[in-house]
Design an enzyme around this catalytic site. Structure first.
Site, PDB file in Angstrom:
ATOM      1  N   HIS A 171      41.301  36.417  40.353  1.00  0.00           N
ATOM      2  CA  HIS A 171      42.394  37.330  40.000  1.00  0.00           C
ATOM      3  C   HIS A 171      42.543  38.385  41.081  1.00  0.00           C
ATOM      4  O   HIS A 171      41.756  38.445  42.022  1.00  0.00           O
ATOM      5  CB  HIS A 171      42.193  37.942  38.616  1.00  0.00           C
ATOM      6  CG  HIS A 171      41.019  38.842  38.460  1.00  0.00           C
ATOM      7  ND1 HIS A 171      39.714  38.394  38.508  1.00  0.00           N
ATOM      8  CD2 HIS A 171      40.928  40.183  38.230  1.00  0.00           C
ATOM      9  CE1 HIS A 171      38.887  39.406  38.322  1.00  0.00           C
ATOM     10  NE2 HIS A 171      39.599  40.503  38.164  1.00  0.00           N
ATOM     11  N   ASP A 192      38.220  44.515  43.547  1.00  0.00           N
ATOM     12  CA  ASP A 192      36.786  44.238  43.529  1.00  0.00           C
ATOM     13  C   ASP A 192      36.485  42.746  43.424  1.00  0.00           C
ATOM     14  O   ASP A 192      35.320  42.355  43.239  1.00  0.00           O
ATOM     15  CB  ASP A 192      36.082  45.011  42.405  1.00  0.00           C
ATOM     16  CG  ASP A 192      36.531  44.619  41.021  1.00  0.00           C
ATOM     17  OD1 ASP A 192      37.713  44.263  40.841  1.00  0.00           O
ATOM     18  OD2 ASP A 192      35.698  44.664  40.092  1.00  0.00           O
ATOM     19  N   HIS A 193      37.506  41.904  43.589  1.00  0.00           N
ATOM     20  CA  HIS A 193      37.311  40.455  43.638  1.00  0.00           C
ATOM     21  C   HIS A 193      37.922  39.819  44.885  1.00  0.00           C
ATOM     22  O   HIS A 193      37.649  38.650  45.155  1.00  0.00           O
ATOM     23  CB  HIS A 193      37.900  39.798  42.376  1.00  0.00           C
ATOM     24  CG  HIS A 193      37.130  40.139  41.139  1.00  0.00           C
ATOM     25  ND1 HIS A 193      36.234  39.275  40.545  1.00  0.00           N
ATOM     26  CD2 HIS A 193      37.095  41.267  40.404  1.00  0.00           C
ATOM     27  CE1 HIS A 193      35.700  39.862  39.483  1.00  0.00           C
ATOM     28  NE2 HIS A 193      36.204  41.082  39.394  1.00  0.00           N
ATOM     29  N   HIS A 205      30.731  40.110  36.853  1.00  0.00           N
ATOM     30  CA  HIS A 205      30.019  41.388  36.824  1.00  0.00           C
ATOM     31  C   HIS A 205      28.682  41.260  36.106  1.00  0.00           C
ATOM     32  O   HIS A 205      28.508  40.428  35.211  1.00  0.00           O
ATOM     33  CB  HIS A 205      30.841  42.457  36.085  1.00  0.00           C
ATOM     34  CG  HIS A 205      32.036  42.934  36.829  1.00  0.00           C
ATOM     35  ND1 HIS A 205      32.012  44.026  37.665  1.00  0.00           N
ATOM     36  CD2 HIS A 205      33.314  42.470  36.857  1.00  0.00           C
ATOM     37  CE1 HIS A 205      33.224  44.221  38.177  1.00  0.00           C
ATOM     38  NE2 HIS A 205      34.031  43.286  37.695  1.00  0.00           N
ATOM     39  N   HIS A 252      42.529  39.344  30.787  1.00  0.00           N
ATOM     40  CA  HIS A 252      42.142  40.486  31.621  1.00  0.00           C
ATOM     41  C   HIS A 252      43.301  40.840  32.554  1.00  0.00           C
ATOM     42  O   HIS A 252      43.693  42.007  32.674  1.00  0.00           O
ATOM     43  CB  HIS A 252      40.886  40.130  32.401  1.00  0.00           C
ATOM     44  CG  HIS A 252      40.386  41.201  33.312  1.00  0.00           C
ATOM     45  ND1 HIS A 252      39.906  42.402  32.850  1.00  0.00           N
ATOM     46  CD2 HIS A 252      40.281  41.244  34.669  1.00  0.00           C
ATOM     47  CE1 HIS A 252      39.524  43.145  33.876  1.00  0.00           C
ATOM     48  NE2 HIS A 252      39.750  42.476  34.987  1.00  0.00           N
ATOM     49  N   ASP A 278      36.649  37.779  35.464  1.00  0.00           N
ATOM     50  CA  ASP A 278      36.470  38.815  34.449  1.00  0.00           C
ATOM     51  C   ASP A 278      37.046  38.395  33.094  1.00  0.00           C
ATOM     52  O   ASP A 278      37.349  39.249  32.261  1.00  0.00           O
ATOM     53  CB  ASP A 278      37.144  40.114  34.902  1.00  0.00           C
ATOM     54  CG  ASP A 278      36.385  40.807  36.020  1.00  0.00           C
ATOM     55  OD1 ASP A 278      35.350  40.269  36.461  1.00  0.00           O
ATOM     56  OD2 ASP A 278      36.835  41.872  36.476  1.00  0.00           O
ATOM     57  N   HIS A 315      42.411  41.782  41.328  1.00  0.00           N
ATOM     58  CA  HIS A 315      41.785  43.099  41.446  1.00  0.00           C
ATOM     59  C   HIS A 315      40.977  43.208  42.742  1.00  0.00           C
ATOM     60  O   HIS A 315      40.320  42.264  43.168  1.00  0.00           O
ATOM     61  CB  HIS A 315      40.896  43.373  40.232  1.00  0.00           C
ATOM     62  CG  HIS A 315      41.683  43.663  38.982  1.00  0.00           C
ATOM     63  ND1 HIS A 315      41.151  43.559  37.715  1.00  0.00           N
ATOM     64  CD2 HIS A 315      42.979  44.050  38.811  1.00  0.00           C
ATOM     65  CE1 HIS A 315      42.084  43.867  36.822  1.00  0.00           C
ATOM     66  NE2 HIS A 315      43.191  44.172  37.464  1.00  0.00           N
TER      67      HIS A 315
END
Length: 243
Positions: free
Chosen positions: A58, A62-63, A173, A116, A135, A60
């Site tokens: 996805h 942080d990915h 995570h 998400h 996530d 975001h």
């Protein structure tokens, strides 16, 4: 003979994992959800300096933050959801639900898992078997509903639940210890939850990851995966948000 899928969780940022995947010891290599360049470059170079594919679940940051740098450095092809192409780094392979991506001898299945985010996808490697679910699903938890609805998440979790019980869930995570506290709150008399919470506490006390985890373990311990209907999942997600 089918080659063994080799999976390594690489801790990045504060509590993320990128997943380094090899199709056998001498086969192609992939990275799932790369978001911090230095530790991933170190892992790739230590393994011989090969990276063939990058899978993004996805959009975001942080990915995806290191995806373009790794592509430039190693020549890897980037795989991600076609519906999110405008929010992802440039895609070499834009995928949709039901698509199959060849990775060495692996036939990687793309499963749309919104909730998400609206465009999240998961990648199922059937000869692992392993699922890289970003996530959407966490051990003993699920992702916050930033862009989707409880109905979206419920449908996504049902699709994951349909996979074989021995499937290794490779989540985005390290949230398991906090999720275990909520699972104990929801289902305090469940011995499977109690045992998993104790296992997780021991692993984290030793600085070890709690992932990957088998799907059959999650079926016994994850309150969101165990939710019988959309209303229950929505209620649990709202409660978890302020727990």
């Amino acid at each position: 003979m089918t080659r063994k899928l080799l999976i390594e969780a690489i801790p990045i940022l504060s509590d993320n994992y990128a997943w380094f995947v090899h199709d056998g010891p001498s086969g192609p290599a992939a990275m799932v959800d790369p978001a911090e360049e230095a530790p991933l470059v170190a892992a790739i170079d230590a393994a011989g300096g090969r990276l063939d594919m990058i899978f993004l679940t996805h959009h975001h940051a942080d990915h995806i933050a290191a995806a373009e740098a790794l592509r430039q450095r190693y020549g890897a092809r980037v795989v991600g959801a076609a519906v999110d192409a405008g929010r992802l780094p440039p895609l070499d392979i834009a995928v949709r639900d039901g698509d199959v991506v060849a990775f060495g001898a692996q036939q990687v299945q793309v499963i749309a898992t919104p909730g998400h985010t609206s465009g999240e996808v998961s990648y199922y490697f059937p000869t692992g078997p392993a699922l890289f679910c970003g996530d959407t699903l966490f051990s003993m938890g699920c992702g916050r509903l930033f862009e989707g609805t409880p109905a979206d998440m419920f449908a996504s979790l049902r699709r994951i639940d349909a996979l074989p019980g021995q499937t290794l869930l490779c989540c985005g995570h390290e949230y398991t210890q906090s999720n275990a506290r909520f699972a104990l709150h929801v289902d305090p008399d469940n011995p499977a939850v109690q045992a998993r919470a104790a296992e997780v506490a021991s692993l984290r006390a030793r600085g070890l990851p709690t992932l990957p985890v088998r799907l059959d373990v999650e079926r016994a311990t994850n309150p969101f995966l165990r939710a019988p209907d959309v209303a229950t999942l929505g209620r649990l997600r709202k409660e978890k948000d302020s727990f």
